[in-house]
Every structure is written in structure tokens, then in C-alpha cells.
Design a protein around this motif. Structure first.
Motif, PDB file in Angstrom:
ATOM      1  N   THR A  47      -7.791  -9.142   2.647  1.00 22.31           N
ATOM      2  CA  THR A  47      -9.145  -8.663   2.890  1.00 22.31           C
ATOM      3  C   THR A  47      -9.481  -7.491   1.982  1.00 22.31           C
ATOM      4  O   THR A  47      -8.592  -6.777   1.496  1.00 22.31           O
ATOM      5  CB  THR A  47      -9.328  -8.224   4.353  1.00 22.31           C
ATOM      6  OG1 THR A  47      -8.520  -7.066   4.594  1.00 22.31           O
ATOM      7  CG2 THR A  47      -8.933  -9.347   5.300  1.00 22.31           C
ATOM      8  N   LEU A  48     -10.779  -7.269   1.765  1.00 21.33           N
ATOM      9  CA  LEU A  48     -11.235  -6.187   0.902  1.00 21.33           C
ATOM     10  C   LEU A  48     -10.713  -4.843   1.379  1.00 21.33           C
ATOM     11  O   LEU A  48     -10.151  -4.062   0.594  1.00 21.33           O
ATOM     12  CB  LEU A  48     -12.765  -6.186   0.848  1.00 21.33           C
ATOM     13  CG  LEU A  48     -13.418  -5.000   0.131  1.00 21.33           C
ATOM     14  CD1 LEU A  48     -13.005  -4.962  -1.337  1.00 21.33           C
ATOM     15  CD2 LEU A  48     -14.939  -5.061   0.268  1.00 21.33           C
ATOM     16  N   GLU A  49     -10.878  -4.535   2.653  1.00 20.65           N
ATOM     17  CA  GLU A  49     -10.505  -3.219   3.140  1.00 20.65           C
ATOM     18  C   GLU A  49      -8.995  -3.008   3.088  1.00 20.65           C
ATOM     19  O   GLU A  49      -8.523  -1.906   2.768  1.00 20.65           O
ATOM     20  CB  GLU A  49     -11.060  -2.991   4.547  1.00 20.65           C
ATOM     21  CG  GLU A  49     -12.588  -2.903   4.547  1.00 20.65           C
ATOM     22  CD  GLU A  49     -13.169  -2.417   5.866  1.00 20.65           C
ATOM     23  OE1 GLU A  49     -12.391  -2.098   6.786  1.00 20.65           O
ATOM     24  OE2 GLU A  49     -14.407  -2.346   5.979  1.00 20.65           O
ATOM     25  N   SER A  50      -8.205  -4.041   3.368  1.00 18.57           N
ATOM     26  CA  SER A  50      -6.751  -3.886   3.284  1.00 18.57           C
ATOM     27  C   SER A  50      -6.308  -3.691   1.842  1.00 18.57           C
ATOM     28  O   SER A  50      -5.361  -2.935   1.566  1.00 18.57           O
ATOM     29  CB  SER A  50      -6.035  -5.078   3.925  1.00 18.57           C
ATOM     30  OG  SER A  50      -6.378  -6.294   3.269  1.00 18.57           O
ATOM     31  N   ARG A  51      -6.987  -4.334   0.894  1.00 22.98           N
ATOM     32  CA  ARG A  51      -6.666  -4.119  -0.517  1.00 22.98           C
ATOM     33  C   ARG A  51      -7.007  -2.687  -0.935  1.00 22.98           C
ATOM     34  O   ARG A  51      -6.232  -2.036  -1.642  1.00 22.98           O
ATOM     35  CB  ARG A  51      -7.425  -5.104  -1.417  1.00 22.98           C
ATOM     36  CG  ARG A  51      -6.878  -6.507  -1.418  1.00 22.98           C
ATOM     37  CD  ARG A  51      -7.417  -7.325  -2.576  1.00 22.98           C
ATOM     38  NE  ARG A  51      -8.863  -7.477  -2.551  1.00 22.98           N
ATOM     39  CZ  ARG A  51      -9.511  -8.407  -1.855  1.00 22.98           C
ATOM     40  NH1 ARG A  51      -8.832  -9.254  -1.100  1.00 22.98           N
ATOM     41  NH2 ARG A  51     -10.830  -8.493  -1.894  1.00 22.98           N
ATOM     42  N   LEU A  52      -8.149  -2.204  -0.499  1.00 22.10           N
ATOM     43  CA  LEU A  52      -8.551  -0.843  -0.863  1.00 22.10           C
ATOM     44  C   LEU A  52      -7.554   0.189  -0.333  1.00 22.10           C
ATOM     45  O   LEU A  52      -7.227   1.155  -1.025  1.00 22.10           O
ATOM     46  CB  LEU A  52      -9.953  -0.553  -0.324  1.00 22.10           C
ATOM     47  CG  LEU A  52     -11.095  -1.337  -0.984  1.00 22.10           C
ATOM     48  CD1 LEU A  52     -12.403  -1.104  -0.240  1.00 22.10           C
ATOM     49  CD2 LEU A  52     -11.243  -0.970  -2.453  1.00 22.10           C
ATOM     50  N   LEU A  53      -7.075   0.001   0.880  1.00 22.71           N
ATOM     51  CA  LEU A  53      -6.070   0.909   1.429  1.00 22.71           C
ATOM     52  C   LEU A  53      -4.760   0.801   0.653  1.00 22.71           C
ATOM     53  O   LEU A  53      -4.109   1.819   0.369  1.00 22.71           O
ATOM     54  CB  LEU A  53      -5.836   0.598   2.908  1.00 22.71           C
ATOM     55  CG  LEU A  53      -6.957   1.019   3.864  1.00 22.71           C
ATOM     56  CD1 LEU A  53      -6.754   0.405   5.239  1.00 22.71           C
ATOM     57  CD2 LEU A  53      -7.024   2.543   3.962  1.00 22.71           C
ATOM     58  N   ALA A  54      -4.387  -0.418   0.284  1.00 20.99           N
ATOM     59  CA  ALA A  54      -3.146  -0.609  -0.470  1.00 20.99           C
ATOM     60  C   ALA A  54      -3.210   0.068  -1.832  1.00 20.99           C
ATOM     61  O   ALA A  54      -2.216   0.606  -2.312  1.00 20.99           O
ATOM     62  CB  ALA A  54      -2.865  -2.105  -0.629  1.00 20.99           C
ATOM     63  N   TYR A  55      -4.375   0.038  -2.450  1.00 25.73           N
ATOM     64  CA  TYR A  55      -4.516   0.683  -3.757  1.00 25.73           C
ATOM     65  C   TYR A  55      -4.121   2.163  -3.678  1.00 25.73           C
ATOM     66  O   TYR A  55      -3.421   2.677  -4.550  1.00 25.73           O
ATOM     67  CB  TYR A  55      -5.956   0.591  -4.270  1.00 25.73           C
ATOM     68  CG  TYR A  55      -6.424  -0.796  -4.644  1.00 25.73           C
ATOM     69  CD1 TYR A  55      -5.530  -1.810  -4.974  1.00 25.73           C
ATOM     70  CD2 TYR A  55      -7.785  -1.109  -4.658  1.00 25.73           C
ATOM     71  CE1 TYR A  55      -5.971  -3.076  -5.316  1.00 25.73           C
ATOM     72  CE2 TYR A  55      -8.242  -2.373  -5.007  1.00 25.73           C
ATOM     73  CZ  TYR A  55      -7.332  -3.355  -5.331  1.00 25.73           C
ATOM     74  OH  TYR A  55      -7.786  -4.598  -5.673  1.00 25.73           O
ATOM     75  N   PHE A  56      -4.576   2.854  -2.630  1.00 24.31           N
ATOM     76  CA  PHE A  56      -4.250   4.279  -2.508  1.00 24.31           C
ATOM     77  C   PHE A  56      -2.811   4.487  -2.047  1.00 24.31           C
ATOM     78  O   PHE A  56      -2.163   5.446  -2.443  1.00 24.31           O
ATOM     79  CB  PHE A  56      -5.240   4.968  -1.572  1.00 24.31           C
ATOM     80  CG  PHE A  56      -6.357   5.676  -2.306  1.00 24.31           C
ATOM     81  CD1 PHE A  56      -6.875   5.145  -3.474  1.00 24.31           C
ATOM     82  CD2 PHE A  56      -6.890   6.859  -1.831  1.00 24.31           C
ATOM     83  CE1 PHE A  56      -7.900   5.782  -4.161  1.00 24.31           C
ATOM     84  CE2 PHE A  56      -7.916   7.519  -2.512  1.00 24.31           C
ATOM     85  CZ  PHE A  56      -8.417   6.969  -3.676  1.00 24.31           C
ATOM     86  N   ASP A  57      -2.300   3.586  -1.206  1.00 24.16           N
ATOM     87  CA  ASP A  57      -0.908   3.696  -0.781  1.00 24.16           C
ATOM     88  C   ASP A  57       0.041   3.609  -1.975  1.00 24.16           C
ATOM     89  O   ASP A  57       1.129   4.190  -1.968  1.00 24.16           O
ATOM     90  CB  ASP A  57      -0.564   2.584   0.216  1.00 24.16           C
ATOM     91  CG  ASP A  57      -1.194   2.800   1.583  1.00 24.16           C
ATOM     92  OD1 ASP A  57      -1.571   3.952   1.890  1.00 24.16           O
ATOM     93  OD2 ASP A  57      -1.323   1.817   2.341  1.00 24.16           O
ATOM     94  N   GLN A  58      -0.373   2.874  -3.012  1.00 21.29           N
ATOM     95  CA  GLN A  58       0.490   2.616  -4.172  1.00 21.29           C
ATOM     96  C   GLN A  58       0.089   3.423  -5.401  1.00 21.29           C
ATOM     97  O   GLN A  58       0.534   3.130  -6.512  1.00 21.29           O
ATOM     98  CB  GLN A  58       0.427   1.113  -4.507  1.00 21.29           C
ATOM     99  CG  GLN A  58       0.880   0.215  -3.375  1.00 21.29           C
ATOM    100  CD  GLN A  58       0.442  -1.233  -3.563  1.00 21.29           C
ATOM    101  OE1 GLN A  58      -0.018  -1.630  -4.623  1.00 21.29           O
ATOM    102  NE2 GLN A  58       0.586  -2.023  -2.509  1.00 21.29           N
ATOM    103  N   LEU A  59      -0.710   4.468  -5.221  1.00 28.48           N
ATOM    104  CA  LEU A  59      -1.245   5.185  -6.377  1.00 28.48           C
ATOM    105  C   LEU A  59      -0.155   5.814  -7.244  1.00 28.48           C
ATOM    106  O   LEU A  59      -0.257   5.819  -8.473  1.00 28.48           O
ATOM    107  CB  LEU A  59      -2.226   6.270  -5.933  1.00 28.48           C
ATOM    108  CG  LEU A  59      -3.711   5.912  -6.009  1.00 28.48           C
ATOM    109  CD1 LEU A  59      -4.558   7.123  -5.656  1.00 28.48           C
ATOM    110  CD2 LEU A  59      -4.087   5.383  -7.386  1.00 28.48           C
ATOM    111  N   THR A  60       0.872   6.339  -6.625  1.00 29.08           N
ATOM    112  CA  THR A  60       1.929   6.962  -7.414  1.00 29.08           C
ATOM    113  C   THR A  60       2.576   5.940  -8.342  1.00 29.08           C
ATOM    114  O   THR A  60       2.792   6.209  -9.538  1.00 29.08           O
ATOM    115  CB  THR A  60       2.998   7.591  -6.500  1.00 29.08           C
ATOM    116  OG1 THR A  60       2.377   8.608  -5.697  1.00 29.08           O
ATOM    117  CG2 THR A  60       4.116   8.206  -7.319  1.00 29.08           C
TER     118      THR A  60
END
Length: 263
Positions: A47-60
Motif C-alpha cells: 500500500t502507498l502509506e506502508s511504502r511511505l513509512l518504509a522509505y523513512f524506516d530505511q533512510l539510513t
């Protein structure tokens, strides 16, 4: 240190995996002598929102894709993620990234905050290509940053946009004429600034066509991010005059015309 294709420095940008707008717009917006290096924010979430959260979780990990590339500034061109993680977590995360990378790192949302503060804008209007749920998160985010969201205009896809949207995310299918139509919906509102949301929505033609509405400057998340990254590289103040020059296309209008055959 000077480099052949970037005598004034490299800007790094992280952009969502399907985004087809940020890199072309940055290529137009960056001043002469600066060059762009990009990497992708990637997620297999459904889903869009789960992808957006994952993007920030993996920023490092995502920022680590640049390895030893000599970046002088790094921008995260994904405004939607900021809405969902919230301002407190966003501030902590970007402080950590600056310490880890030793360079200026910011998000498109934080850049819009800096732009609005430079303009001394309180009452803002939003032009949104988002689905309703993400739009509500967006409104809550800007309010948490101290701004009053006085008006929202949703972008309505034209027939041509809908044809393109069959082959891509609807946000990336939006055409500039649809954005200009949405800006016009805010004509009767009393605003200090108008923000074109979403780094995936084309914005430069719209800004050149309507740089202000009833005195309210019109700018996008991508323009704000480019302005903020370049300001950090130049060590320049975040002034209203500087931002207004960017909105007017002072250094990029002719490049936009060269790319698209318009003046």
C-alpha cells in the motif's frame, strides 16, 4: 574541491522508486555548475502509506547508496513520508542523518517549512494530488508545524491525465494544466502562500504560469527542496527575496524553455 561536471558541487537526491518528476525538475532548477546525483527509495510494501513509512524506516540504508560520493547537500524528495512519521520523529531522524553523513540533509517537507517561514507565511493553501487519507495526514502535518491550512484545492485529472494514469501512479500522471486549474480554485481565498504538494506532481510550468495568486507566492515541494539544498551549499541566507527569485524562475526559466520549447 572541484569536479569536472560539478565545479560548484554535487547535490544528492533520494526519490521514491516510481517518481518520474524530481530528477527532471532538479535538472532544470539547479544553478549552473551544480550537478545532481540520485538514488531510489525502494519498498515492496503493497500500500502507498506502508511504502511511505518504509522509505523513512530505511533512510539510513538508502543514504548509504551514495557511499563516498562527494555530496555537498542531500535532499529526500518524499513529502508523504514526513506526514506519516510526524514532525518529532522527522526532526530526530534528520539530525541523525546530518551527523552520520557530515553534510546538510533535509526533506522536501522540511524545505517547505523553511520556505514558508522565510516568507513569514501563516495562512496557507494546498494544491493536492493526494488520495483523501494522505491529504488529511498532510493537513495535520502542516498544522503541527504551526501553519494554518485555510484552503485546499484538489487536482482533478483531465482526460489526457487519466489516459496516462492507466500506466502509472495517478500522481505521476498529472499534467500542468490540471495543476493550474486547481490553483485557480484558490482565487477567492485570503492566503500568505500556496504550496503545490507532492514531489511526483509536475510543478515548474504551473509556477511560471502562476507565480503568485492575489499576492500569495506559489511554489512546490520540489522547488523548495532544490532552493534549500542550494542555499546550504552556497552558505546563503534563507531569505524571502532569494525564494521569490527562485519562484520567478530567475535562473531557470530559460533552461525550462530550452527543454520544452517554450519561453
Amino acid at each position: 574541491m572541484s569536479f569536472e561536471y560539478a565545479p560548484r558541487g554535487f547535490v544528492g537526491v533520494l526519490t521514491p522508486q516510481s517518481n518520474s518528476t524530481v530528477e527532471p525538475e532538479f535538472g532544470i532548477l539547479l544553478p549552473k555548475g551544480m550537478s545532481l546525483l540520485t538514488a531510489r527509495l525502494v519498498s515492496k510494501q503493497a500500500t502507498l502509506e506502508s511504502r511511505l513509512l518504509a522509505y523513512f524506516d530505511q533512510l539510513t540504508q538508502s543514504a548509504a547508496q551514495f557511499a563516498e560520493a562527494p555530496l555537498r547537500s542531500l535532499g529526500v524528495a518524499c513529502t508523504g513520508s514526513s506526514y506519516l512519521v510526524g514532525c518529532d520523529r522527522e526532526d530526530v531522524l534528520f539530525d541523525e542523518l546530518r551527523q552520520q553523513t557530515g553534510t546538510h540533509v533535509t526533506s522536501s517537507a522540511l524545505s517547505v517549512v523553511d520556505a514558508l517561514r522565510a516568507l513569514n507565511a501563516q495562512r496557507i493553501g494546498l494544491v493536492s494530488p493526494y488520495p483523501d487519507s494522505l491529504l488529511q495526514h498532510s493537513i495535520a502535518y502542516w498544522q503541527s508545524r504551526g501553519f494554518l491550512v485555510e484552503a485546499v484545492a484538489k487536482v482533478v485529472l483531465s482526460e489526457a491525465d487519466r489516459t496516462r494514469s492507466a500506466q502509472s501512479n495517478p500522481i505521476y500522471a498529472v499534467g500542468s494544466n490540471s495543476v493550474i486549474d486547481a490553483i485557480d480554485k484558490l482565487r477567492d481565498s485570503s492566503l500568505d502562500a500556496i504550496v503545490l504538494l507532492g514531489t511526483g506532481m509536475p510543478s515548474l510550468k504551473s509556477i511560471l504560469h502562476v507565480p503568485s495568486l492575489n499576492g500569495a507566492p506559489v511554489f512546490s515541494c520540489t522547488l523548495a527542496l532544490a532552493w534549500r539544498c542550494v542555499s546550504a551549499m552556497q552558505g546563503s541566507d534563507l531569505s524571502a527575496d532569494s525564494l521569490r527569485d527562485w519562484i520567478a524562475g530567475a535562473h531557470w526559466r530559460s533552461r525550462f524553455g530550452d527543454c520544452f520549447g517554450v519561453s
